[in-house]
Write a protein that holds these residues in place. Structure first.
Motif, PDB file in Angstrom:
ATOM      1  N   ALA A 131       0.829  -1.333  -0.025  1.00  0.00           N
ATOM      2  CA  ALA A 131      -0.089  -0.033   0.072  1.00  0.00           C
ATOM      3  C   ALA A 131       0.646   1.196   0.135  1.00  0.00           C
ATOM      4  CB  ALA A 131      -1.065  -0.104   1.386  1.00  0.00           C
ATOM      5  N   LYS A 132       1.758   1.253   0.637  1.00  0.00           N
ATOM      6  CA  LYS A 132       2.905   2.442   0.764  1.00  0.00           C
ATOM      7  C   LYS A 132       3.384   2.637  -0.625  1.00  0.00           C
ATOM      8  CE  LYS A 132       4.363   2.060   5.700  1.00  0.00           C
ATOM      9  NZ  LYS A 132       5.427   1.760   6.392  1.00  0.00           N
ATOM     10  N   GLU A 133       3.963   1.630  -1.128  1.00  0.00           N
ATOM     11  CA  GLU A 133       4.239   1.703  -2.634  1.00  0.00           C
ATOM     12  C   GLU A 133       3.418   2.346  -3.662  1.00  0.00           C
ATOM     13  OE1 GLU A 133       5.790  -2.156  -3.730  1.00  0.00           O
ATOM     14  OE2 GLU A 133       7.339  -2.160  -2.273  1.00  0.00           O
ATOM     15  N   ILE A 134       2.275   1.906  -3.728  1.00  0.00           N
ATOM     16  CA  ILE A 134       1.393   2.362  -4.597  1.00  0.00           C
ATOM     17  C   ILE A 134       0.958   3.908  -4.216  1.00  0.00           C
ATOM     18  CG2 ILE A 134       0.357   0.416  -5.186  1.00  0.00           C
ATOM     19  CD1 ILE A 134      -2.138   0.923  -3.421  1.00  0.00           C
ATOM     20  N   VAL A 220      -6.723   4.522   1.759  1.00  0.00           N
ATOM     21  CA  VAL A 220      -5.677   3.620   2.424  1.00  0.00           C
ATOM     22  C   VAL A 220      -4.493   3.910   3.160  1.00  0.00           C
ATOM     23  CG1 VAL A 220      -3.944   2.140   1.039  1.00  0.00           C
ATOM     24  CG2 VAL A 220      -6.207   2.106   0.209  1.00  0.00           C
ATOM     25  N   LYS A 221      -4.124   5.520   2.644  1.00  0.00           N
ATOM     26  CA  LYS A 221      -2.941   5.994   3.412  1.00  0.00           C
ATOM     27  C   LYS A 221      -3.135   6.118   4.879  1.00  0.00           C
ATOM     28  CE  LYS A 221      -0.229  10.224   3.767  1.00  0.00           C
ATOM     29  NZ  LYS A 221      -0.028  11.444   3.364  1.00  0.00           N
ATOM     30  N   GLY A 222      -4.403   6.333   5.276  1.00  0.00           N
ATOM     31  CA  GLY A 222      -4.919   6.366   6.756  1.00  0.00           C
ATOM     32  C   GLY A 222      -5.076   5.116   7.199  1.00  0.00           C
ATOM     33  N   SER A 223      -5.186   3.989   6.635  1.00  0.00           N
ATOM     34  CA  SER A 223      -5.514   2.788   7.210  1.00  0.00           C
ATOM     35  C   SER A 223      -4.343   1.621   6.735  1.00  0.00           C
ATOM     36  CB  SER A 223      -6.879   2.230   6.897  1.00  0.00           C
ATOM     37  OG  SER A 223      -7.013   2.187   5.333  1.00  0.00           O
ATOM     38  N   LEU A 224      -3.143   1.975   6.700  1.00  0.00           N
ATOM     39  CA  LEU A 224      -2.025   0.895   6.217  1.00  0.00           C
ATOM     40  C   LEU A 224      -2.133  -0.187   6.997  1.00  0.00           C
ATOM     41  CD1 LEU A 224       0.947   3.633   5.506  1.00  0.00           C
ATOM     42  CD2 LEU A 224      -0.696   2.249   3.610  1.00  0.00           C
ATOM     43  N   GLY A 225      -2.232  -0.237   8.243  1.00  0.00           N
ATOM     44  CA  GLY A 225      -2.049  -1.295   8.937  1.00  0.00           C
ATOM     45  C   GLY A 225      -3.258  -2.532   9.053  1.00  0.00           C
TER      46      GLY A 225
END
Length: 297
Positions: A131-134, A220-225
């Motif tokens: 998710a971090k990569e996209i 997605v950025k706010g819910s990576l985990g």
């Protein structure tokens, strides 16, 4: 072994006139390579007592009475789970068939991260790194996070799309971004509705649809985990397991087709094992209305 293949000789190597080079071993990149390896893998595992799944041809199981074994295959990578004795036995059998490397306990597989809490009996599968990569790939690392994947309004519709198909790939990489988000659905049930709706506009999206894609990336950025959490039930195979199903549906919310959207969650004991959200193929009358019509003609 069952297919006769000939190849073009590489530069610097020549053959006598009238002769050709025959391929003796399957290589990566050949059209038949994947099919031949799949057939060999299935034949070998069946000979070792494994049964191939009808729903997923890359999944094999074995139950010989002393324990249960499950093997998930991705080309030539095997993920094995089961009782300790069964895992040790199948590893010894596979080493005799092919030259293999034991990577030990599973931590990463196809951009899926596996973490364990042995004391609490918990196992978590997430795609935080992917998710971090996209997010970085589409330049959203400085964007503000969102609490929900989509906005309630405006309602996305094909009416706003141009009549003729245009090439908007230079303006915004809609298809590429949606394809990247699509892989997150493996561990993110909360993205299923957004992915299903946005996929309808792949052919000719507009700026409104692209903003919706960016909203998903901000969420997605706010819910990576977030991911799938599996807890040990403490039950044996001989004890009854609980299978629970939740189903919900809206009513004619699609502005283009007036069709409804349905979704389901299936839990085995306390663990989520299957989920989906799809738009119904046809418009149907509610069952309650049918019942009233029959009762009161």
């Amino acid at each position: 072994k069952n297919v006769r293949m000939y190849i073009k000789c590489p530069d610097g190597y020549s053959l006598e006139p009238g002769k050709a080079a025959r391929l003796l071993m399957g290589l990566y990149g050949t059209k038949q390579g994947g099919a031949l390896w799949s057939a060999l893998r299935t034949k070998t595992l069946k000979r070792l007592g494994c049964k191939q799944s009808l729903a997923d041809p890359s999944l094999y199981t074995r139950n010989n009475g002393t324990g249960r074994l499950i093997i998930s295959c991705t080309v030539d990578d095997f993920v094995i789970t089961g009782t300790p004795n069964e895992i040790k036995q199948i590893k010894n059998e596979l080493v005799k068939e092919w030259e293999m490397t034991d990577e030990g306990r599973l931590f990463w597989c196809l951009n899926l991260r596996v973490t364990r809490d042995m004391k609490r009996g918990l196992l978590k599968v997430d795609q935080a790194q992917y998710a971090k990569e996209i997010i970085e790939r589409f330049g959203m690392e400085c964007a503000n996070p969102r609490d929900t994947p989509m906005r309630e309004k405006p309602v996305l519709s094909a009416v706003t799309c141009p009549d003729k198909k245009g090439d908007n790939s230079e303006l915004f990489p809609y298809a590429s971004a949606l394809g990247a988000i699509l892989y997150l659905r493996l561990t993110r049930p909360d993205l299923m509705v957004a992915i299903s709706i946005l996929a309808k506009f792949m052919q000719n999206p507009t700026m409104d649809h692209w903003r919706a894609i960016k909203d998903v990336l901000r969420y997605v950025k706010g819910s990576l985990g977030r991911g799938l959490l599996y807890a040990s039930s403490g039950l044996t195979l001989q004890q009854p397991w609980k299978l629970r199903l939740w189903v919900d549906s809206d009513y004619a919310t699609c502005p283009d087709t007036r069709r409804s959207r349905a979704g389901f969650l299936i839990f085995l004991n306390k663990n989520l094992v299957s989920f989906n959200s799809v738009q119904q193929r046809g418009a149907k009358r509610p069952a309650v209305a049918d019942g009233l019509r029959e009762s009161y003609p």
